[in-house]
Every structure is written in structure tokens, then in C-alpha cells.
Design a protein around this motif. Structure first.
Motif, PDB file in Angstrom:
ATOM      1  N   LEU A 228      98.104  24.138 -19.679  1.00 11.99           N
ATOM      2  CA  LEU A 228      97.696  25.259 -18.828  1.00 11.99           C
ATOM      3  C   LEU A 228      98.648  25.500 -17.665  1.00 11.99           C
ATOM      4  O   LEU A 228      98.949  24.594 -16.884  1.00 11.99           O
ATOM      5  CB  LEU A 228      96.288  25.015 -18.279  1.00 11.99           C
ATOM      6  N   GLN A 229      99.097  26.743 -17.556  1.00  5.48           N
ATOM      7  CA  GLN A 229      99.835  27.235 -16.394  1.00  5.48           C
ATOM      8  C   GLN A 229      98.987  28.368 -15.820  1.00  5.48           C
ATOM      9  O   GLN A 229      98.907  29.437 -16.429  1.00  5.48           O
ATOM     10  CB  GLN A 229     101.222  27.751 -16.800  1.00  5.48           C
ATOM     11  N   PRO A 230      98.328  28.133 -14.686  1.00 10.61           N
ATOM     12  CA  PRO A 230      97.456  29.174 -14.123  1.00 10.61           C
ATOM     13  C   PRO A 230      98.227  30.469 -13.856  1.00 10.61           C
ATOM     14  O   PRO A 230      99.454  30.472 -13.763  1.00 10.61           O
ATOM     15  CB  PRO A 230      96.950  28.557 -12.816  1.00 10.61           C
ATOM     16  N   LEU A 231      97.473  31.557 -13.730  1.00 10.22           N
ATOM     17  CA  LEU A 231      98.070  32.843 -13.405  1.00 10.22           C
ATOM     18  C   LEU A 231      98.940  32.715 -12.165  1.00 10.22           C
ATOM     19  O   LEU A 231      98.575  32.030 -11.203  1.00 10.22           O
ATOM     20  CB  LEU A 231      96.984  33.884 -13.133  1.00 10.22           C
ATOM     21  N   GLN A 232     100.066  33.399 -12.177  1.00 16.37           N
ATOM     22  CA  GLN A 232     100.961  33.407 -11.035  1.00 16.37           C
ATOM     23  C   GLN A 232     100.753  34.692 -10.244  1.00 16.37           C
ATOM     24  O   GLN A 232     100.164  35.657 -10.743  1.00 16.37           O
ATOM     25  CB  GLN A 232     102.401  33.265 -11.517  1.00 16.37           C
TER      26      GLN A 232
ATOM     27  N   ARG B  72     102.507  30.779 -19.222  1.00 19.02           N
ATOM     28  CA  ARG B  72     103.059  32.062 -18.771  1.00 19.02           C
ATOM     29  C   ARG B  72     103.800  32.750 -19.917  1.00 19.02           C
ATOM     30  O   ARG B  72     103.683  33.961 -20.109  1.00 19.02           O
ATOM     31  CB  ARG B  72     103.981  31.819 -17.566  1.00 19.02           C
ATOM     32  N   ALA B  73     104.549  31.992 -20.695  1.00 21.35           N
ATOM     33  CA  ALA B  73     105.308  32.576 -21.808  1.00 21.35           C
ATOM     34  C   ALA B  73     104.370  33.247 -22.818  1.00 21.35           C
ATOM     35  O   ALA B  73     104.725  34.276 -23.399  1.00 21.35           O
ATOM     36  CB  ALA B  73     106.156  31.516 -22.494  1.00 21.35           C
TER      37      ALA B  73
ATOM     38  N   LEU C 294      91.831  37.728 -17.231  1.00 22.68           N
ATOM     39  CA  LEU C 294      90.684  37.109 -16.572  1.00 22.68           C
ATOM     40  C   LEU C 294      90.735  35.633 -16.932  1.00 22.68           C
ATOM     41  O   LEU C 294      90.456  35.255 -18.070  1.00 22.68           O
ATOM     42  CB  LEU C 294      89.370  37.728 -17.049  1.00 22.68           C
ATOM     43  N   HIS C 295      91.142  34.806 -15.963  1.00 23.76           N
ATOM     44  CA  HIS C 295      91.272  33.365 -16.195  1.00 23.76           C
ATOM     45  C   HIS C 295      89.956  32.687 -15.859  1.00 23.76           C
ATOM     46  O   HIS C 295      89.556  32.636 -14.687  1.00 23.76           O
ATOM     47  CB  HIS C 295      92.414  32.811 -15.342  1.00 23.76           C
ATOM     48  N   LEU C 296      89.283  32.179 -16.876  1.00 23.22           N
ATOM     49  CA  LEU C 296      88.049  31.421 -16.666  1.00 23.22           C
ATOM     50  C   LEU C 296      88.432  29.989 -16.338  1.00 23.22           C
ATOM     51  O   LEU C 296      89.112  29.320 -17.117  1.00 23.22           O
ATOM     52  CB  LEU C 296      87.177  31.477 -17.923  1.00 23.22           C
ATOM     53  N   THR C 297      88.020  29.541 -15.158  1.00 22.86           N
ATOM     54  CA  THR C 297      88.387  28.211 -14.676  1.00 22.86           C
ATOM     55  C   THR C 297      87.136  27.397 -14.417  1.00 22.86           C
ATOM     56  O   THR C 297      86.048  27.947 -14.237  1.00 22.86           O
ATOM     57  CB  THR C 297      89.198  28.310 -13.362  1.00 22.86           C
ATOM     58  N   GLY C 298      87.298  26.090 -14.375  1.00 20.90           N
ATOM     59  CA  GLY C 298      86.142  25.265 -14.062  1.00 20.90           C
ATOM     60  C   GLY C 298      86.446  23.789 -14.062  1.00 20.90           C
ATOM     61  O   GLY C 298      87.537  23.352 -14.443  1.00 20.90           O
ATOM     62  N   ASP C 299      85.463  23.056 -13.641  1.00 27.75           N
ATOM     63  CA  ASP C 299      85.523  21.605 -13.580  1.00 27.75           C
ATOM     64  C   ASP C 299      85.654  21.033 -14.992  1.00 27.75           C
ATOM     65  O   ASP C 299      84.927  21.428 -15.907  1.00 27.75           O
ATOM     66  CB  ASP C 299      84.237  21.105 -12.902  1.00 27.75           C
TER      67      ASP C 299
END
Length: 169
Positions: free
Chosen positions: A135-139, A86-87, A102-107
Motif C-alpha cells: 500500500l502507498q496511500p494517496l498522495q 501509485r503506479a 476513495l481510499h478506505l482506510t482502517g485499523d
């Protein structure tokens, strides 16, 4: 998207930022900037040696990306950056307040396979665990969307464009 934004394509190494970024930029009709090109040589040497970057290493890199994004304000653009914490995203937003992520996520297994298959990249698969640990996912209060990276680059890009359009409405 109705107004030109700068979209930061984020995620851990191997999610396809460098593949999806240009496809997304083309779909949106805006320029693309490769985030890795903003790294100072010392950062690339450190990662090539298998050493994760620390926050001090990332600051000048994030500031350079932020300057590029600021220059595209009102014009639109797409830039890749892991933006794992986040920082880091806050620092990018300091430079470009209207940035959308745009957070690209996956296995993890899929991402590791993709990393192992790519050629000539300085980021070794050995650093993937450190990427996931950081990793800190989007809040909820961050402008952005998450898109799964399963499927072809074209399918991922279509999902990304649709998600960004929904976000703009």
C-alpha cells in the motif's frame, strides 16, 4: 458531486470495497462495477492459493478496469480496485483521466476481523500483510479522499459522500 466522475473505491483487502462501492454508487445515482469481476481466472487462482499478485498479474486487470471507467467518463460510476500502488492508480488514470479515488482506510485488526468473517471470498487473510506492505496511500497531487472504515456501512458511505462532495468544491 456536481459533475459525474468515476470513483475508484480503493484499499487493502477487507476494507469493505465491495460493500461500500454499491452503497456509494446508489447514493450518487450511478452504476457500480465490482473490480474483482475484472480479474482473469489465473489471478483468482493465484490469490486463492495464497500467492500475492505481482505487477505483471495486475496490468491486464487494471487495464480492464480502466476501460470500464473510460466508458463511464462524463456519465459517472463507481468501481472497486485495491489500487494499492501509485503506479496502479496512474495506470487507471491513463484509462480514465478524470477518475477520483476513495481510499478506505482502517485499523489492521479491524480489517483482519472483517476478512475472517466474510464467506466465499478468494482472498485469504494470510495475504493481508502483503497488502499493507504494498500500500502507498494517496498522495497530495492525486484526486481523492481517505475515509476511515470504522462504523456501519451506512456511516462509512455517508462520510465518503461528504468527503467526495468537499473534494468537488
Amino acid at each position: 458531486m456536481s459533475t459525474p466522475h468515476v470513483v475508484v473505491v480503493m484499499g487493502v483487502a477487507g476494507t469493505g470495497k465491495t460493500t461500500i462501492g454499491p452503497l456509494l454508487a446508489d447514493a450518487l445515482g450511478v452504476p457500480y462495477a465490482e473490480g474483482d469481476d475484472f480479474h482473469p481466472p489465473a489471478n483468482i487462482a493465484k490469490m486463492s492459493a495464497g500467492t500475492p499478485l505481482d505487477d505483471d498479474d495486475r496490468r491486464p486487470w487494471l487495464d480492464a478496469i480502466g476501460r470500464w471507467a473510460h466508458g463511464r467518463a462524463g456519465l459517472g460510476g463507481v468501481v472497486s480496485s485495491s489500487a494499492l500502488k501509485r503506479a496502479y492508480r496512474d495506470r487507471l488514470r491513463d484509462g480514465a483521466p478524470g477518475a477520483v479515488f476513495l481510499h478506505l482506510t482502517g485499523d489492521r485488526a479491524l480489517i483482519e476481523r472483517r476478512m475472517a468473517d466474510r464467506k466465499g471470498h478468494f482472498m485469504p487473510t494470510a495475504l493481508l500483510d502483503s497488502q499493507f506492505a504494498t500500500l502507498q496511500p494517496l498522495q497530495d497531487d492525486e484526486a481523492g479522499v481517505a475515509v476511515d472504515v470504522s462504523g456501519t456501512p451506512e456511516e462509512i458511505t455517508e462520510r465518503a459522500v461528504a468527503a467526495l462532495r468537499r473534494l468537488a468544491n
